[in-house]
Write a protein that holds these residues in place. Structure first.
Motif, short mmCIF file in Angstrom:
data_model
loop_
_atom_site.label_atom_id
_atom_site.label_comp_id
_atom_site.label_asym_id
_atom_site.label_seq_id
_atom_site.Cartn_x
_atom_site.Cartn_y
_atom_site.Cartn_z
N ALA A 325 0.83 -1.20 0.00
CA ALA A 325 0.00 0.00 0.00
C ALA A 325 0.87 1.25 0.00
O ALA A 325 0.63 2.19 -0.78
CB ALA A 325 -0.93 -0.01 1.22
N HIS A 326 1.90 1.28 0.86
CA HIS A 326 2.80 2.44 0.91
C HIS A 326 3.47 2.65 -0.45
O HIS A 326 3.55 3.78 -0.96
CB HIS A 326 3.86 2.23 1.99
CG HIS A 326 3.41 2.63 3.35
ND1 HIS A 326 3.37 3.94 3.78
CD2 HIS A 326 2.95 1.88 4.39
CE1 HIS A 326 2.94 3.99 5.03
NE2 HIS A 326 2.66 2.76 5.42
N ALA A 327 3.97 1.56 -1.06
CA ALA A 327 4.70 1.69 -2.32
C ALA A 327 3.80 2.20 -3.43
O ALA A 327 4.16 3.09 -4.20
CB ALA A 327 5.31 0.34 -2.70
N ARG A 328 2.60 1.64 -3.54
CA ARG A 328 1.70 2.04 -4.63
C ARG A 328 1.21 3.48 -4.46
O ARG A 328 1.16 4.24 -5.42
CB ARG A 328 0.51 1.08 -4.71
CG ARG A 328 0.87 -0.29 -5.31
CD ARG A 328 -0.38 -1.12 -5.55
NE ARG A 328 -0.09 -2.41 -6.13
CZ ARG A 328 -0.02 -2.65 -7.44
NH1 ARG A 328 -0.23 -1.67 -8.29
NH2 ARG A 328 0.24 -3.87 -7.89
N ILE A 329 0.85 3.85 -3.24
CA ILE A 329 0.35 5.21 -3.01
C ILE A 329 1.46 6.23 -3.20
O ILE A 329 1.26 7.29 -3.80
CB ILE A 329 -0.28 5.32 -1.61
CG1 ILE A 329 -1.46 4.36 -1.48
CG2 ILE A 329 -0.73 6.74 -1.34
CD1 ILE A 329 -2.57 4.58 -2.49
N THR A 330 2.66 5.92 -2.71
CA THR A 330 3.79 6.83 -2.88
C THR A 330 4.14 6.99 -4.35
O THR A 330 4.46 8.09 -4.81
CB THR A 330 5.01 6.32 -2.11
OG1 THR A 330 4.67 6.18 -0.72
CG2 THR A 330 6.17 7.29 -2.22
N ALA A 331 4.08 5.89 -5.12
CA ALA A 331 4.40 5.96 -6.54
C ALA A 331 3.42 6.83 -7.31
O ALA A 331 3.74 7.33 -8.39
CB ALA A 331 4.43 4.55 -7.14
N LEU A 332 2.22 7.04 -6.75
CA LEU A 332 1.24 7.95 -7.37
C LEU A 332 1.48 9.39 -6.97
O LEU A 332 0.74 10.28 -7.41
CB LEU A 332 -0.18 7.53 -6.99
CG LEU A 332 -0.76 6.33 -7.74
CD1 LEU A 332 -2.09 5.92 -7.13
CD2 LEU A 332 -0.93 6.67 -9.21
N GLY A 333 2.47 9.65 -6.12
CA GLY A 333 2.81 11.02 -5.76
C GLY A 333 2.27 11.47 -4.42
O GLY A 333 2.40 12.65 -4.07
#
Length: 560
Positions: A325-333
């Motif tokens: 969750a952290h990786a995907r949300i962070t990758a969206l900015g």
């Protein structure tokens, strides 16, 4: 076909390597030993070349496995170095030396020269039929080429079929990842990873620190227009870029660069993997082409689609782990570290208003500068997730967004959950915002300085309104008031109205008579009838409370 060929390894989907050739029975019988360049045995072998010349490099094109008995090797170290330098310069895959005729151990000058140039040197302790080696390897190479052509044709057919039936970006990336066995990521021009199709590993490994890694790739290949006038490192071509060796291809929209699609080296983006082969290039080329066409046929913003998917995955807790969750949300900015998260749901009157409201909210988010995800959760419900600094007051930001949502669609209601201190608390915050929304009655009054609803607004009436579909609430209201409702319906009386006035007056009969425009005697008579029908003592504060709750539940059931 010979026994040697039948027992030969035939790697599926990748080129034949030096290590593969050394494992062939026709060579394994010679007891091969890698003397130098052990890291180079994964080099692809394009052809096998037998030579007894002093200058074999002039007949090579690169990728050849050079077989020699050592007879032509120069005697002087300088000549040996020149011999090796020429092989390395032309790109020979490896040098195989038979230790049977001229040499019984590799010459020191040859070992030093091969080690200096990183050229794999392999020795054979026993006699090997070089002609048979070439026959076996060339048969395998030709067979691999035919297999590769068939696989390439299948790739073209698969992506053509996907394009013809209008497949979206999610399906295109999934097929690319399944076909290549590698992780494939779609990003836009500002290096937001919008979609990620993972193969063989966790998404968090592939997307960790995505923006920095992606920008490092751009800086290395000059993709931001720093190529120079000669057009070197043309980022418009499919190729391997950056320090991690990503295979990237541009995705265009109406003739202009929109973003790019990247294939990561390992199955999960971190595990070492063989170099990209021609089939990988073909898969990525067709993926980029199909995405470019899909961008035209799917006009909805892919950034918005990514936001919707991320929000729904958070709300429904579909992520496999907190790290993903952290990786995907962070990758969206959206920053997930040292942030406070505020979740809101925006309910619009009709589905036709959602797109306009979503546009308005997205623009307002850009104006405020607050990192946020905005996306559709249901046909008439939008979700908003704000990531604010822990010290930043959240109410002014939410108020501004709330007024922006109310402007294009009157009748819109904005409900907010309690802020969460980390990403793990976001689902709870969304659930709370949803409960607030469910408890919100149409036209519910709010304080003059606030345009959104929050948990503190939920009183008894709004709580029962939120629970109005619960059979237990319906049963409670019917059990408490059913006899009274039946009597009014059969006889045309207004005993329910009298009970309501009495309870609103906190049990004061005189005040109830005055408010209802009735005499005190009439109120007394009606109250005795109510007590008889309901089997209740209206002088009891506890029983009056139960009846008051039942009336509130009845109002909620009737939509009041």
């Amino acid at each position: 076909m010979s026994e040697n060929q039948r027992r030969a390894p035939a790697p599926e989907g990748r080129p034949l390597t030096v290590a593969d050739v050394l494992a062939l029975p026709v060579l394994a019988g010679g007891r091969p030993r890698v003397v130098t360049g052990p890291d180079g045995v994964d080099r692809p072998v394009r052809w096998v070349h037998i030579t007894e010349l002093t200058d074999p490099a002039s007949f090579l094109k690169g990728g050849e496995l050079v077989l020699t008995t050592g007879m032509p090797l120069p005697d002087d170290p300088a000549g040996v170095r020149r011999y090796v330098d020429e092989l390395a310069a032309v790109g020979a895959a490896a040098l195989v030396l038979e230790l049977v005729r001229r040499y019984h151990r590799p010459p020191d000058a040859l070992v030093l020269a091969c080690r200096a140039r990183g050229l794999p040197l392999v020795t054979l302790a026993r006699d090997v039929n070089f002609l048979e080696v070439t026959q076996v390897v060339h048969t395998l190479l030709l067979g691999n080429q035919a297999d590769a052509m068939r696989r390439t044709q299948r790739v073209h057919e698969a992506f053509t079929a996907l394009t013809l039936r209008g497949a979206g970006p999610e399906e295109l990336l999934r097929v690319a990842a399944e076909t290549s066995g590698r992780t494939v990521v779609l990003e836009n021009l500002v290096h937001r990873a919008l979609l990620c199709a993972v193969s063989g590993g966790p998404a968090e490994s592939a997307l960790a620190d995505w923006e920095r890694r992606s920008r490092a790739t751009v800086r290395e290949d000059g993709e931001d227009g720093e190529d120079g006038e000669d057009g070197e490192n043309d980022a418009g071509e499919v190729g391997v870029r950056g320090p991690e060796g990503w295979l990237v291809a541009p995705v265009e929209y109406r003739g202009e660069r929109w973003g790019r699609v990247a294939m990561l080296p390992g199955p999960s983006g971190t595990v070492p993997a063989p170099d990209f082969g021609p089939e990988d290039v073909t898969v990525l080329e067709r993926t980029a082409m199909a995405l470019t066409i899909a961008r035209l046929t799917h006009p909805t913003s892919w950034e918005r689609t990514a936001h919707r998917g991320a929000l729904r995955d958070l709300v429904e807790q579909r992520y496999r782990s907190p790290a993903e969750a952290h990786a995907r949300i962070t990758a969206l900015g959206l920053p997930t570290r040292d942030s406070r998260f505020v979740a809101a749901v925006v309910d619009v009157p009709a589905a036709r208003d959602t797109a306009r409201t979503e546009d308005r909210l997205s623009r307002e988010v850009g104006v405020t500068g607050a990192p946020a995800l905005v996306g559709l959760l249901a046909p008439t419900r939008l979700g908003v997730l704000l990531a604010l600094r822990p010290s930043q007051p959240w109410r002014p930001v939410v108020e501004r967004l709330s007024r922006a949502a109310l402007d294009p669609a009157p009748g819109t209601a904005v409900s907010v959950g309690t802020p969460a201190s980390d990403l793990a608390g976001v689902p709870r915050s969304f659930r709370e915002a949803t409960r607030v929304a469910e408890a919100t009655e149409p036209g519910q009054a709010l304080p003059p300085d606030r345009s959104f609803h929050e948990r503190c607004d939920i009183g008894l009436r709004r709580l029962l309104f939120a629970l109005r579909d619960d059979p237990r609430v319906q049963e409670y209201a019917e059990r408490q008031l059913g006899p009274l409702l039946d009597h009014d319906a059969r006889h045309g009386t207004r005993l329910l109205a009298t009970l309501r006035g009495y309870l609103d007056a906190a049990g004061n009969k005189t005040a109830a008579a005055r408010a209802g425009g009735l005499s005190r005697e009439t109120v007394y008579q009606r109250l005795r009838a109510i007590e008889r029908l309901l089997g209740r003592d209206l002088e009891s504060g506890a029983q009056r409370t139960e009846l008051h709750v039942a009336l509130q539940a009845l109002d909620a059931l009737r939509g009041r």
